[in-house]
Structure formats: structure tokens, C-alpha cells
Design an enzyme around this catalytic site. Sequence first.
Site, PDB file in Angstrom:
ATOM      1  N   SER A 175       0.833  -1.198   0.000  1.00  0.00           N
ATOM      2  CA  SER A 175       0.000   0.000   0.000  1.00  0.00           C
ATOM      3  C   SER A 175       0.869   1.250   0.000  1.00  0.00           C
ATOM      4  O   SER A 175       2.087   1.187   0.213  1.00  0.00           O
ATOM      5  CB  SER A 175      -0.924   0.026   1.224  1.00  0.00           C
ATOM      6  OG  SER A 175      -0.165   0.127   2.419  1.00  0.00           O
TER       7      SER A 175
ATOM      8  N   LEU B  49       3.117   4.498  -0.285  1.00  0.00           N
ATOM      9  CA  LEU B  49       4.341   4.845  -0.990  1.00  0.00           C
ATOM     10  C   LEU B  49       5.074   3.608  -1.481  1.00  0.00           C
ATOM     11  O   LEU B  49       5.693   3.624  -2.550  1.00  0.00           O
ATOM     12  CB  LEU B  49       5.250   5.678  -0.076  1.00  0.00           C
ATOM     13  CG  LEU B  49       4.638   6.967   0.475  1.00  0.00           C
ATOM     14  CD1 LEU B  49       5.668   7.705   1.339  1.00  0.00           C
ATOM     15  CD2 LEU B  49       4.148   7.876  -0.649  1.00  0.00           C
TER      16      LEU B  49
ATOM     17  N   ASP C  55       5.848  -7.372   2.853  1.00  0.00           N
ATOM     18  CA  ASP C  55       4.797  -6.724   3.637  1.00  0.00           C
ATOM     19  C   ASP C  55       4.208  -7.770   4.584  1.00  0.00           C
ATOM     20  O   ASP C  55       4.381  -8.983   4.382  1.00  0.00           O
ATOM     21  CB  ASP C  55       3.705  -6.169   2.717  1.00  0.00           C
ATOM     22  CG  ASP C  55       2.972  -4.979   3.315  1.00  0.00           C
ATOM     23  OD1 ASP C  55       3.157  -3.853   2.838  1.00  0.00           O
ATOM     24  OD2 ASP C  55       2.204  -5.183   4.282  1.00  0.00           O
TER      25      ASP C  55
ATOM     26  N   CYS D 256      10.190   1.168   2.562  1.00  0.00           N
ATOM     27  CA  CYS D 256       9.110   2.078   2.961  1.00  0.00           C
ATOM     28  C   CYS D 256       8.409   1.655   4.248  1.00  0.00           C
ATOM     29  O   CYS D 256       7.731   2.474   4.871  1.00  0.00           O
ATOM     30  CB  CYS D 256       8.067   2.179   1.849  1.00  0.00           C
ATOM     31  SG  CYS D 256       8.668   2.883   0.308  1.00  0.00           S
TER      32      CYS D 256
ATOM     33  N   SER E 135      11.324  11.241   6.415  1.00  0.00           N
ATOM     34  CA  SER E 135      10.106  12.058   6.485  1.00  0.00           C
ATOM     35  C   SER E 135      10.524  13.501   6.711  1.00  0.00           C
ATOM     36  O   SER E 135      11.607  13.767   7.253  1.00  0.00           O
ATOM     37  CB  SER E 135       9.228  11.592   7.654  1.00  0.00           C
ATOM     38  OG  SER E 135       8.205  12.539   7.941  1.00  0.00           O
TER      39      SER E 135
ATOM     40  N   TYR F 292       8.898   9.351  16.399  1.00  0.00           N
ATOM     41  CA  TYR F 292       8.870   9.308  14.936  1.00  0.00           C
ATOM     42  C   TYR F 292       9.914  10.251  14.337  1.00  0.00           C
ATOM     43  O   TYR F 292      10.682   9.863  13.441  1.00  0.00           O
ATOM     44  CB  TYR F 292       7.472   9.687  14.468  1.00  0.00           C
ATOM     45  CG  TYR F 292       7.279   9.711  12.973  1.00  0.00           C
ATOM     46  CD1 TYR F 292       7.213   8.525  12.244  1.00  0.00           C
ATOM     47  CD2 TYR F 292       7.138  10.914  12.284  1.00  0.00           C
ATOM     48  CE1 TYR F 292       7.019   8.547  10.863  1.00  0.00           C
ATOM     49  CE2 TYR F 292       6.944  10.950  10.916  1.00  0.00           C
ATOM     50  CZ  TYR F 292       6.889   9.765  10.208  1.00  0.00           C
ATOM     51  OH  TYR F 292       6.703   9.787   8.851  1.00  0.00           O
TER      52      TYR F 292
ATOM     53  N   LYS G 124      13.210   9.073  12.239  1.00  0.00           N
ATOM     54  CA  LYS G 124      13.397   9.436  10.839  1.00  0.00           C
ATOM     55  C   LYS G 124      14.665  10.277  10.649  1.00  0.00           C
ATOM     56  O   LYS G 124      15.334  10.163   9.606  1.00  0.00           O
ATOM     57  CB  LYS G 124      12.176  10.193  10.322  1.00  0.00           C
ATOM     58  CG  LYS G 124      10.917   9.327  10.202  1.00  0.00           C
ATOM     59  CD  LYS G 124      11.080   8.215   9.178  1.00  0.00           C
ATOM     60  CE  LYS G 124       9.768   7.503   8.891  1.00  0.00           C
ATOM     61  NZ  LYS G 124       9.897   6.439   7.876  1.00  0.00           N
TER      62      LYS G 124
ATOM     63  N   PHE H  39       1.388  13.095   2.130  1.00  0.00           N
ATOM     64  CA  PHE H  39       1.017  12.356   0.931  1.00  0.00           C
ATOM     65  C   PHE H  39      -0.354  11.699   1.089  1.00  0.00           C
ATOM     66  O   PHE H  39      -0.775  11.368   2.202  1.00  0.00           O
ATOM     67  CB  PHE H  39       2.070  11.296   0.606  1.00  0.00           C
ATOM     68  CG  PHE H  39       3.165  11.808  -0.288  1.00  0.00           C
ATOM     69  CD1 PHE H  39       3.244  11.409  -1.608  1.00  0.00           C
ATOM     70  CD2 PHE H  39       4.093  12.724   0.192  1.00  0.00           C
ATOM     71  CE1 PHE H  39       4.239  11.893  -2.450  1.00  0.00           C
ATOM     72  CE2 PHE H  39       5.094  13.219  -0.634  1.00  0.00           C
ATOM     73  CZ  PHE H  39       5.164  12.807  -1.956  1.00  0.00           C
TER      74      PHE H  39
ATOM     75  N   THR I 289      -1.776   8.904   1.175  1.00  0.00           N
ATOM     76  CA  THR I 289      -1.705   7.475   1.451  1.00  0.00           C
ATOM     77  C   THR I 289      -2.973   7.050   2.191  1.00  0.00           C
ATOM     78  O   THR I 289      -3.708   7.892   2.715  1.00  0.00           O
ATOM     79  CB  THR I 289      -0.468   7.159   2.300  1.00  0.00           C
ATOM     80  OG1 THR I 289      -0.521   7.933   3.500  1.00  0.00           O
ATOM     81  CG2 THR I 289       0.803   7.497   1.541  1.00  0.00           C
TER      82      THR I 289
END
Length: 260
Positions: free
Chosen positions: A16, A18, A37, A85, A153, A166, A170, A199, A201
Site C-alpha cells: 500500500s 508509498l 509486507d 518504505c 520524512s 517518529y 526518521k 502524501f 496514502t
Amino acid sequence: MKITNDIAAVVTGGASGLGRASATALAQAGAKVAIFDLNRTQGEEVARQIGATFHEVNILEESSVVDGFAAARGANGQERILVHCAMATKGGKTIARDKESGCFKRMSTEDYEFSVKGILVASYRMASLSALGMAALEPLEDGERGVITLTASVAAQDAQVGQVAYGSGKAGVNGLVLPIARDCMDLGIRINSIMPGIFATPPMLGVPAKVLETLSASVPFPKRLGKPEEFGSLVLELVRNTYFNGQNLRLDGAIRMPAR
């Protein structure tokens, strides 16, 4: 690197968002793609649609990743392209007031550690294991053996309230890039990271319409969310343009995230 039908690629999180856009772009360009995945149902469907192979892989577990690479290489050959990703993270403020008790609490070390493992450690795991396989390949033009793209990110530079785990994870991903590029320079293996902004997503498209409107308006230009295929397009350029190495690239419509 020229993408031909004898070039193999591995894309994590390819079921899914990106990852899917990256896997699709590489497959359409002619590469033999393997999707890693945890979502088997969706991953197998995407693989069927684009002519890829699917492998159920947990990026938090070394043995799962090793087995995934073995299966993908058995199907498609040693990958020359890795696009990472997938991630796992938990949110929370460093210090916050508990709504029920009114007392202050902190984000637990365990929750922070989980995010570091799911973002930073997993990125090193994927990059280093892929590079280990690439190192044995015959070199192509310019002595190139492989190319790795990590997903960071804009939060690596503009982390907001509640993004301590996060954002720092990143930022760590960006910090991996130059030393790995230097470690692998004599092997002909390149590595870069992409810092996507906001994005379109699946998780983002699940928020209320008014929130999406506000987010779109906050992007300087173009005033919309990024399209996953635009991320996939940059992945292709990083593969094809051999002079991209050791770079952290923002893909964000010039947005700079506010504190909140």
C-alpha cells in the site's frame, strides 16, 4: 542504473501507499519486483496486478527479513534495487498531562524503543542485508552494483508535537545515509533517503475532509497532498541517476511543518 528486465528489486511496505507506488513504478519500468509486507491479502493482490512476487516479511525480526531476501532472490535473483518504505512506530509526547488523573506522565522508554526499532534499526537491517547481497554482484556501468532508497520524512527536520519518537527515528534514517554511502563506496553501492511531506496514502485519506482541506492549503505549491506516484517517480530517478549518492531529499511541495 538502467532498469531492464534482468534487474531485481525489493520493496518493503509494497502492499500500500508509498511502497505500492514504488513497486508499481519499478515493475512498469521493467524490473523484477518482490514485495515485502505483513498484509498477505493486499500484498498478493498488488503483486498479481503488477507482475511481482509477494513475501510476508516482518521488518522487526531479523530471521523474517533474512528468509524474505532468500525467497525473493530465489524467485528473481539477487536484487540490485532496495526501496524501504515499511516502518512501525508509536506516538506520544515526551511529557503530557494525563486527562483522568491530571498528573504528568512521560512517553515510556519502551514505547520510544519500539519506534527506534521499527524505524531506525529496521532501516539499517534492510540496507545492510541488501548491501551484503549486492556486494557479490558483477559491477555495471561506473562499477555500480546496487542502489538503496530509504524512506525518512519531513518530520526528520520538522517534527511536530507528539512526534518525538517518529521524528528522531526518521532523523536517524537520514543519519544512516552518508556513512553507509562511504562504507559502500568501494563496492559500488549507492544509498539515499527521501523525506516525503503530506502524501495521499490510505491512513491520511482516512481523516475528515475538512482536515484534508486544511492540510492541502498548508502546502505552498502545489496546494494539495502529494501523490504516491510522485514518490515512485523520484525512486526511479534515484535508481537511474548514478550521481545521486549520500543524499537526503525532501519531496514536500516546500512545506515546513508547524509545531502543531
